[in-house]
Design a protein around this motif. Structure first.
Motif, PDB file in Angstrom:
ATOM      1  N   LEU A  83     -34.575  32.070  11.288  1.00 51.23           N
ATOM      2  CA  LEU A  83     -34.509  32.180   9.832  1.00 51.23           C
ATOM      3  C   LEU A  83     -35.877  32.491   9.251  1.00 51.23           C
ATOM      4  N   GLY A  84     -36.915  31.839   9.789  1.00 47.73           N
ATOM      5  CA  GLY A  84     -38.265  32.123   9.318  1.00 47.73           C
ATOM      6  C   GLY A  84     -38.665  33.570   9.567  1.00 47.73           C
ATOM      7  N   GLU A  85     -38.348  34.084  10.773  1.00 43.22           N
ATOM      8  CA  GLU A  85     -38.656  35.485  11.076  1.00 43.22           C
ATOM      9  C   GLU A  85     -37.852  36.428  10.187  1.00 43.22           C
ATOM     10  N   LEU A  86     -36.588  36.062   9.923  1.00 42.56           N
ATOM     11  CA  LEU A  86     -35.736  36.895   9.090  1.00 42.56           C
ATOM     12  C   LEU A  86     -36.235  36.937   7.653  1.00 42.56           C
ATOM     13  N   LEU A  87     -36.655  35.790   7.128  1.00 44.25           N
ATOM     14  CA  LEU A  87     -37.191  35.758   5.768  1.00 44.25           C
ATOM     15  C   LEU A  87     -38.479  36.555   5.663  1.00 44.25           C
ATOM     16  N   ASN A  88     -39.290  36.511   6.715  1.00 47.79           N
ATOM     17  CA  ASN A  88     -40.514  37.305   6.723  1.00 47.79           C
ATOM     18  C   ASN A  88     -40.197  38.803   6.727  1.00 47.79           C
ATOM     19  N   ASP A  89     -39.183  39.209   7.509  1.00 50.46           N
ATOM     20  CA  ASP A  89     -38.769  40.606   7.525  1.00 50.46           C
ATOM     21  C   ASP A  89     -38.214  41.029   6.169  1.00 50.46           C
ATOM     22  N   MET A  90     -37.495  40.124   5.521  1.00 51.22           N
ATOM     23  CA  MET A  90     -36.961  40.445   4.202  1.00 51.22           C
ATOM     24  C   MET A  90     -38.073  40.591   3.166  1.00 51.22           C
ATOM     25  N   ALA A  91     -39.080  39.720   3.265  1.00 54.50           N
ATOM     26  CA  ALA A  91     -40.199  39.805   2.333  1.00 54.50           C
ATOM     27  C   ALA A  91     -40.972  41.112   2.502  1.00 54.50           C
ATOM     28  N   ASP A  92     -41.018  41.631   3.737  1.00 61.82           N
ATOM     29  CA  ASP A  92     -41.720  42.883   4.010  1.00 61.82           C
ATOM     30  C   ASP A  92     -40.833  44.102   3.827  1.00 61.82           C
TER      31      ASP A  92
END
Length: 357
Positions: free
Chosen positions: A32-41
């Protein structure tokens, strides 16, 4: 099964469920943390958070179930040794060979489940994940673009503003785009915009119509303004991957037909969790054995080291087979065989030592 074997099986089974739940929460939290980071970018559409988490579950389970089985057997037997239950069992004629039946009832169904997950469920989930991502990236609404808000990508080097979106999220009105390319700043203004995706490369583009480009350097007088009828901008950091790069999304038949080192490495890797849960279950029995005066920390450290060595060697061999540095015939098989033989030798040696005492 005897009453003692049923008691041991229940101890392992409920521990397996508890450990699986804890590890699943931890692993999904990391994802989830990696996914949120990808979404932010801007690499993954914000509207796909739930579906991406759900489609990642089969892959997560295939990774944690071998470890969960290993921990369950070690934990359950370790508690019985600490509470002197195993001493009482052995005094009543319970031998180490009698542990194999509850172990088989525990790990064999898990191994079958892992085969289904790795060869059937996980590849289909990866295919659906890619398809959902491809479809979502065609829609500005699912991609996270909203009316009247700035959408920031690449740490602020790429900014998009849209005054209005249509109901399907594909057509944009009154579009503003700012791109920082080194020292040069480019600004696009267009009446309308539309998303499209290059199916060959997976790159996303924004087609702008009826607008102008302003190109300038900071503290410089050379300002260039260009009018255009249509101008396509490639959006940064595309998240889509081609089929050649998504081996995990390919089915068993496709991998067998494809052949080659990479396909062999992928097939052996998919089979590894099912083999690992059996091998680790056997290895956990001698690892969990402890004398009454022996501390618990030494067995825990030894178990962590054994699992880390086993798992990391498998990862290395997978990379070596895929890169052609290790022949597929040897592949990952020798790692499983070595740990399996070591577990049987250790288990038999421990049984002899207990029988003499």
């Amino acid at each position: 099964m005897t009453l003692l074997q049923a008691y041991i099986f229940r101890e392992w089974f409920w521990t397996l469920l508890a450990v699986t739940a804890v590890l699943l929460i931890v692993l999904m939290g990391v994802f989830l943390g990696e996914l949120l980071n990808d979404m932010a970018d801007g690499r993954v559409p914000a509207g796909l958070l739930g579906i991406q988490l759900l489609l990642n579950l089969p892959d997560a389970l295939s990774k944690i179930l071998p470890l969960a089985g290993f921990v369950a057997v070690m934990w359950g037997l370790g508690r019985m040794y600490r509470d002197h239950e195993m001493v009482v069992m052995r005094s009543s004629g319970f031998s180490w060979l009698m542990l194999l039946r509850p172990l088989a009832l525990l790990v064999l169904p898990v191994a079958v489940l892992l085969l289904v997950l790795t060869f059937v469920v996980a590849p289909r989930a990866a295919q659906k994940s890619d398809a959902a991502l491809e479809e979502a990236l065609r829609s500005a609404a699912l991609w996270g673009l909203q009316d009247g808000r700035f959408h920031i990508m690449q740490g602020g080097d790429f900014v998009i503003y849209v005054e209005r979106l249509d109901t399907e999220g594909r057509t944009l009105e009154n579009v503003f785009v700012r791109q920082q390319d080194g020292l040069r700043t480019k600004i696009w203004q267009a009446a309308t915009g539309e998303y499209w995706v290059d199916t060959t490369t997976g790159n996303r583009f924004l087609k702008l119509t009826d607008g102008q480009i302003t190109d300038a350097l900071p503290n410089a007088r050379d300002l260039r303004v260009l009018q255009f009828e249509r101008n396509d901008i490639m959006l940064p950091e595309p998240a889509m991957r081609t089929d050649e790069e998504r081996l995990e999304a390919r089915g068993f038949t496709e991998l067998v037909t494809q052949g080659g080192a990479e396909a062999s490495a992928e097939l052996q890797w998919r089979l590894s969790p099912a083999l690992a849960v059996i091998v680790l279950g056997l290895l956990a029995i001698p690892l969990a054995h402890s004398d009454p005066r022996e501390g618990r920390s030494s067995r825990v450290v030894l178990g962590i080291l054994a699992y880390a060595l086993y798992a990391n060697t498998l990862y290395l061999c997978r990379a070596w087979v895929a890169g052609g540095e290790l022949p597929p015939a040897l592949g990952l098989w020798w790692v499983h065989a070595l740990v399996f033989i070591s577990a049987l030798w250790w288990l038999r040696r421990q049984g002899r030592m207990v029988g003499r005492s």
